[in-house]
Design a protein around this motif. Structure first.
Motif, PDB file in Angstrom:
ATOM      1  N   GLY A  86     -16.305 -20.029  -5.221  1.00 54.37           N
ATOM      2  CA  GLY A  86     -15.789 -20.014  -7.358  1.00 54.37           C
ATOM      3  C   GLY A  86     -14.781 -19.395  -7.220  1.00 54.37           C
ATOM      4  N   CYS A  87     -13.624 -20.099  -8.069  1.00 52.43           N
ATOM      5  CA  CYS A  87     -12.496 -19.172  -8.556  1.00 52.43           C
ATOM      6  C   CYS A  87     -12.347 -19.675  -9.787  1.00 52.43           C
ATOM      7  N   ASN A  88     -11.618 -18.720 -10.589  1.00 47.94           N
ATOM      8  CA  ASN A  88     -11.260 -18.457 -11.870  1.00 47.94           C
ATOM      9  C   ASN A  88     -12.947 -18.698 -12.960  1.00 47.94           C
ATOM     10  N   PRO A  92     -20.477 -11.905 -14.224  1.00 49.26           N
ATOM     11  CA  PRO A  92     -20.770 -10.168 -14.128  1.00 49.26           C
ATOM     12  C   PRO A  92     -19.685  -8.991 -13.617  1.00 49.26           C
ATOM     13  N   LEU A  93     -18.238  -9.618 -12.932  1.00 46.97           N
ATOM     14  CA  LEU A  93     -17.123  -8.454 -13.084  1.00 46.97           C
ATOM     15  C   LEU A  93     -16.679  -9.211 -14.466  1.00 46.97           C
ATOM     16  N   GLY A  94     -16.731  -9.745 -14.891  1.00 48.65           N
ATOM     17  CA  GLY A  94     -15.095 -10.945 -15.529  1.00 48.65           C
ATOM     18  C   GLY A  94     -14.646 -12.295 -14.890  1.00 48.65           C
ATOM     19  N   ARG A  95     -14.033 -12.291 -15.837  1.00 49.40           N
ATOM     20  CA  ARG A  95     -13.138 -13.740 -14.853  1.00 49.40           C
ATOM     21  C   ARG A  95     -12.264 -13.440 -13.783  1.00 49.40           C
ATOM     22  N   SER A  96     -13.078 -13.496 -12.346  1.00 43.74           N
ATOM     23  CA  SER A  96     -12.164 -12.725 -10.727  1.00 43.74           C
ATOM     24  C   SER A  96     -10.739 -13.843 -10.454  1.00 43.74           C
ATOM     25  N   ARG A  97     -10.400 -13.485  -9.603  1.00 44.84           N
ATOM     26  CA  ARG A  97      -9.926 -15.069  -9.211  1.00 44.84           C
ATOM     27  C   ARG A  97     -10.313 -15.610  -7.764  1.00 44.84           C
ATOM     28  N   CYS A  98     -11.584 -15.395  -6.923  1.00 47.18           N
ATOM     29  CA  CYS A  98     -12.337 -15.651  -6.226  1.00 47.18           C
ATOM     30  C   CYS A  98     -13.732 -14.900  -5.270  1.00 47.18           C
ATOM     31  N   ASP A  99     -14.387 -15.473  -5.748  1.00 47.04           N
ATOM     32  CA  ASP A  99     -16.461 -15.203  -5.916  1.00 47.04           C
ATOM     33  C   ASP A  99     -17.058 -15.958  -5.182  1.00 47.04           C
ATOM     34  N   ARG A 141     -13.515  -7.780  -8.273  1.00 48.62           N
ATOM     35  CA  ARG A 141     -12.421  -8.449  -8.775  1.00 48.62           C
ATOM     36  C   ARG A 141     -11.538  -9.040  -7.558  1.00 48.62           C
ATOM     37  N   ALA A 142     -10.646  -8.473  -6.484  1.00 44.68           N
ATOM     38  CA  ALA A 142     -10.613  -9.604  -5.448  1.00 44.68           C
ATOM     39  C   ALA A 142     -10.888 -10.535  -5.560  1.00 44.68           C
ATOM     40  N   TRP A 143     -10.265 -10.684  -4.605  1.00 43.93           N
ATOM     41  CA  TRP A 143     -10.240 -12.437  -3.946  1.00 43.93           C
ATOM     42  C   TRP A 143     -11.815 -11.900  -2.758  1.00 43.93           C
ATOM     43  N   GLU A 144     -12.664 -12.738  -3.236  1.00 44.53           N
ATOM     44  CA  GLU A 144     -13.263 -13.317  -2.007  1.00 44.53           C
ATOM     45  C   GLU A 144     -13.880 -14.532  -1.426  1.00 44.53           C
ATOM     46  N   SER A 204     -11.408 -11.805   2.205  1.00 41.02           N
ATOM     47  CA  SER A 204     -11.023 -10.480   1.214  1.00 41.02           C
ATOM     48  C   SER A 204      -9.932  -9.952   1.391  1.00 41.02           C
ATOM     49  N   ASP A 205      -9.151 -10.208   0.066  1.00 38.71           N
ATOM     50  CA  ASP A 205      -7.840  -9.202   0.389  1.00 38.71           C
ATOM     51  C   ASP A 205      -8.384  -7.790  -0.056  1.00 38.71           C
ATOM     52  N   ARG A 206      -9.951  -7.342  -0.747  1.00 34.72           N
ATOM     53  CA  ARG A 206     -10.294  -6.031  -0.665  1.00 34.72           C
ATOM     54  C   ARG A 206      -9.343  -4.981  -0.466  1.00 34.72           C
ATOM     55  N   PRO A 207      -8.814  -3.875  -1.242  1.00 37.51           N
ATOM     56  CA  PRO A 207      -9.340  -2.748  -0.905  1.00 37.51           C
ATOM     57  C   PRO A 207      -9.673  -1.779   0.323  1.00 37.51           C
ATOM     58  N   GLY A 208      -8.665  -1.552   0.814  1.00 38.10           N
ATOM     59  CA  GLY A 208      -8.804  -0.701   2.547  1.00 38.10           C
ATOM     60  C   GLY A 208      -8.819  -1.534   3.458  1.00 38.10           C
ATOM     61  N   GLY A 209      -8.740  -2.777   3.852  1.00 39.18           N
ATOM     62  CA  GLY A 209      -8.115  -4.106   4.795  1.00 39.18           C
ATOM     63  C   GLY A 209      -7.685  -3.254   5.191  1.00 39.18           C
ATOM     64  N   ARG A 210      -6.785  -4.257   6.618  1.00 42.27           N
ATOM     65  CA  ARG A 210      -5.846  -4.081   7.789  1.00 42.27           C
ATOM     66  C   ARG A 210      -4.487  -4.174   7.789  1.00 42.27           C
ATOM     67  N   GLY A 211      -4.896  -5.293   6.694  1.00 41.01           N
ATOM     68  CA  GLY A 211      -3.555  -6.650   6.401  1.00 41.01           C
ATOM     69  C   GLY A 211      -3.524  -6.913   4.962  1.00 41.01           C
TER      70      GLY A 211
END
Length: 649
Positions: free
Chosen positions: A244-246, A250-257, A281-284, A300-307
């Motif tokens: 679900g997006c936008n 509990p983390l606020g209005r995030s991109r996709c969770d 708060r990233a895209w999942e 996900s494009d969360r921090p700590g990824g390769r690309g």
């Protein structure tokens, strides 16, 4: 448009010129004034994107000086922009023949043109020559490495196409609207997919009945005025996790969770935010749940990824929340691309996903990777052409037996298209198939009343003596658990106040099973639990007691069942039981009688050795006199070779 001229080549040319040597070409510094004027006008026109006029000026420059290498390079470049690819290739080739060391960028440019012409062998040669040159732009060299890998792969893939025959799922599912992202329950009887209704993504559901799919209908209790999509359904159909997006979270209005709902008492529970460490708060997005429900893969494009977008995995914790995700690593995720849409097959060993970072046919290709014995993932393998093409390919869902792949596509060359994007299926090539998986579907009920029971269900992989799956029956007393072939499993069903029920599934060496296991499991109440203390229950078969062939020596695989029987006796100190041994009809009556007695005695001895008082136990052999199946088949003989226990008054 910059004029490309390596400094080293320029200085060398000047040095040779000073020594009297004449190169076989001229440059912007050494050409005639007339040719230079046309060239400079052409460069201004090219910079301002007036390409036909720029081409005319470069040709005039070459008419004034046919050896003018800078004019040749830019003429070929403009031809490529105008789509005159054959002429552009010939123009760049002429440059390399005239001045092979003048500008390494020409090798890259001609490689790109040949790529567009689908001349992948030639493109690979020129990309390699570019990488062998002193060109020092690391960004361009990284791009060349990717094009080189893709060109080599494409050339081989086109020479060795894989079988591919897509079939439209039909008008009950596909409509003039868009339908995509299919997912099925393990029994293949429930299909959930995403469709676009009035510009909004919703879930639809269809059921397999009488050999066909029923018409899809909205999934009640899940769809909202917002978009719902990119879902995964648990093997038993009781848990739906989706994107679900936008939305407020509990983390606020995030991109996709990720969100979830459970199917209870015939309806879906209110949608809830997936608890634990998966959402940020990233895209999942694009979840895929393992068949045992304990492992969740997602993009996900969360921090700590390769690309950009990577694939991650999270384990379900004992409290039901999801633990800290781990990146799937370099064999799956790439630094130069995006990996998305994971699908973990119920074999637990084969992962499918899409990527534009691995060598492939073009944009998003479909890949698979297999888990190594140490738990890491092996090299990603492209599914091949024409499954993958120059277009974007959609995510796959693979059937339990590993033979059929379902996917959504907007390809116009597929037969039977109903709309812009439809759901199709095809037979997966042998090399890309996972280990076959079957399933056990059962109804658990009280043996006396027939009432459904909520009971604990555990499957143990006997070779490893590890729990393969743990589940609980639903309100109707049913459960569904998948079993990968290649191993043997013990089933134990338990509930307080009842004797445990056991079954064995010998799948070691199986390559596939056409029919799943469908069981009816009557649970016998313990004495006094049902209020009927007069009639003792019938003997209870211990399906996971094993002996060496023709011997009474217990095998190690028997320990799982022996320990359950031991615990039953320890928890119910008033119970007295008799161990019964039975054989098939192979051999003499006398030998079978002796063998059955010795095997019953072996179980008796094991229980005594582990603390059960001898006066609570008896044992007896029945030989081949009490079969429960036909002795004419191996399956029947296997069921007749059994150990059981019965209650003593």
């Amino acid at each position: 448009m910059r004029q490309r001229r390596p400094l080293l080549v320029f200085l060398l040319a000047m040095l040779l010129g000073g020594l009297g040597a004449q190169p076989g070409y001229t440059t912007v510094e050494t050409t005639s004034a007339k040719a230079r004027k046309f060239f400079e006008t052409g460069m201004r026109l090219r910079f301002n994107r007036h390409f036909p006029q720029a081409l005319e000026q470069f040709e005039k420059a070459l008419k004034a000086d046919s050896r003018f290498v800078d004019a040749r390079i830019n003429r070929a470049g403009v031809l490529a922009v105008l789509g005159e690819l054959e002429a552009a290739e010939a123009g760049f080739e002429a440059v390399l023949e005239l001045a092979p060391q003048y500008d390494p960028e020409v090798y890259f440019d001609v490689g790109l043109v040949e790529w567009r012409l689908r001349k992948f062998d030639e493109a690979a040669l020129h990309f390699q020559q570019y990488l062998d040159s002193p060109a020092d732009s690391e960004r361009r060299r990284a791009s060349a490495r990717k094009f080189l890998a893709d060109a080599r792969f494409r050339a081989e893939a086109l020479r060795h196409p894989v079988p591919f025959e897509p079939h439209n799922l039909g008008p009950a599912i596909n409509t003039p609207r868009d339908e995509y992202l299919p997912s099925l329950t393990a029994d293949g009887k429930t299909l959930i997919y995403t469709t676009v209704v009035n510009g909004q993504e919703d879930f639809f559901v269809s059921h397999w009945k009488d050999g066909r799919w029923e018409r899809g209908r909205p999934l009640e209790g899940i769809n909202t005025p917002m978009n719902e999509g990119a879902q995964t359904i648990s093997a038993d159909g009781r848990l739906l996790i989706f994107t679900g997006c936008n939305r407020p979270t509990p983390l606020g209005r995030s991109r996709c969770d990720l969100f979830y709902s459970e199917f209870r008492n015939g309806k879906w529970t209110p949608v809830a935010f997936l608890e634990g460490k998966v959402n940020t708060r990233a895209w999942e997005s694009q979840p895929s749940l393992s068949a045992d429900g304990r492992t969740l893969y997602f993009a996900s494009d969360r921090p700590g990824g390769r690309g950009g977008s990577d694939l991650w995995v999270s384990q379900r914790l004992p409290d039901g929340t999801w633990g800290e995700p781990q990146n799937l690593g370099d064999s799956i995720n790439t630094a130069q691309g995006d990996e998305q849409a994971p699908f973990i097959h119920p074999d637990g060993q084969t992962l499918y996903f899409i990527s534009d970072g691995h060598p492939g046919m073009g944009k998003d290709d479909i890949y698979f990777a297999r888990r190594r014995p140490d738990g890491s993932w092996g090299k990603a393998q492209n599914l091949g052409y024409p499954i993958n093409t120059e277009f974007n390919e959609g995510p796959l869902f693979i059937s339990l037996d590993g033979r059929i792949a379902f996917f959504g596509s907007d390809r116009t060359d597929f037969p039977g298209a109903q709309g812009r994007m439809d759901i199709y299926y095809f037979e997966l090539p042998e090399k890309a198939r996972p280990r076959p998986v079957t399933y056990v579907k059962a109804r658990v009920h009280d043996a006396l009343t027939g009432e459904p029971l909520i009971a604990e269900v555990e499957f143990v992989e006997l070779g490893k003596r590890q729990t393969h799956a743990h589940a609980q029956t639903d309100e109707q007393g049913t459960f569904l658990v998948t079993l990968p072939t290649g191993a043997n499993y013990a089933l134990n069903v338990s509930r307080e106040g009842y004797f445990f029920y056991s079954e064995n599934f010998a799948l070691e060496g199986y390559q596939g099973r056409e029919q799943p296991f469908e069981l009816d499991i009557p649970m016998q109440p313990l004495p006094g639990a049902s209020g009927d203390g007069e009639t003792p229950p019938p003997p209870i078969v211990l399906r996971n007691i094993f002996f060496e062939s023709g011997s009474a020596t217990l095998l190690e695989a028997s320990l799982v069942e022996l320990q359950r029987l031991l615990k039953l006796l320890q928890d119910n100190p008033e119970l007295r039981i008799q161990i019964n041994g039975h054989t098939d009809s192979v051999g003499t009556d006398a030998d079978n009688q002796t063998l059955s007695e010795n095997r019953a005695r072996a179980v008796y001895d094991w229980l005594v050795e582990h603390g059960i008082a001898p006066e609570r136990l008896r044992y007896k052999g029945f030989g081949e006199t009490t079969p429960i199946a036909d002795n004419d088949t191996e399956e029947g003989r296997s069921r007749n070779r059994r150990t059981e226990f019965q209650i003593l008054n």
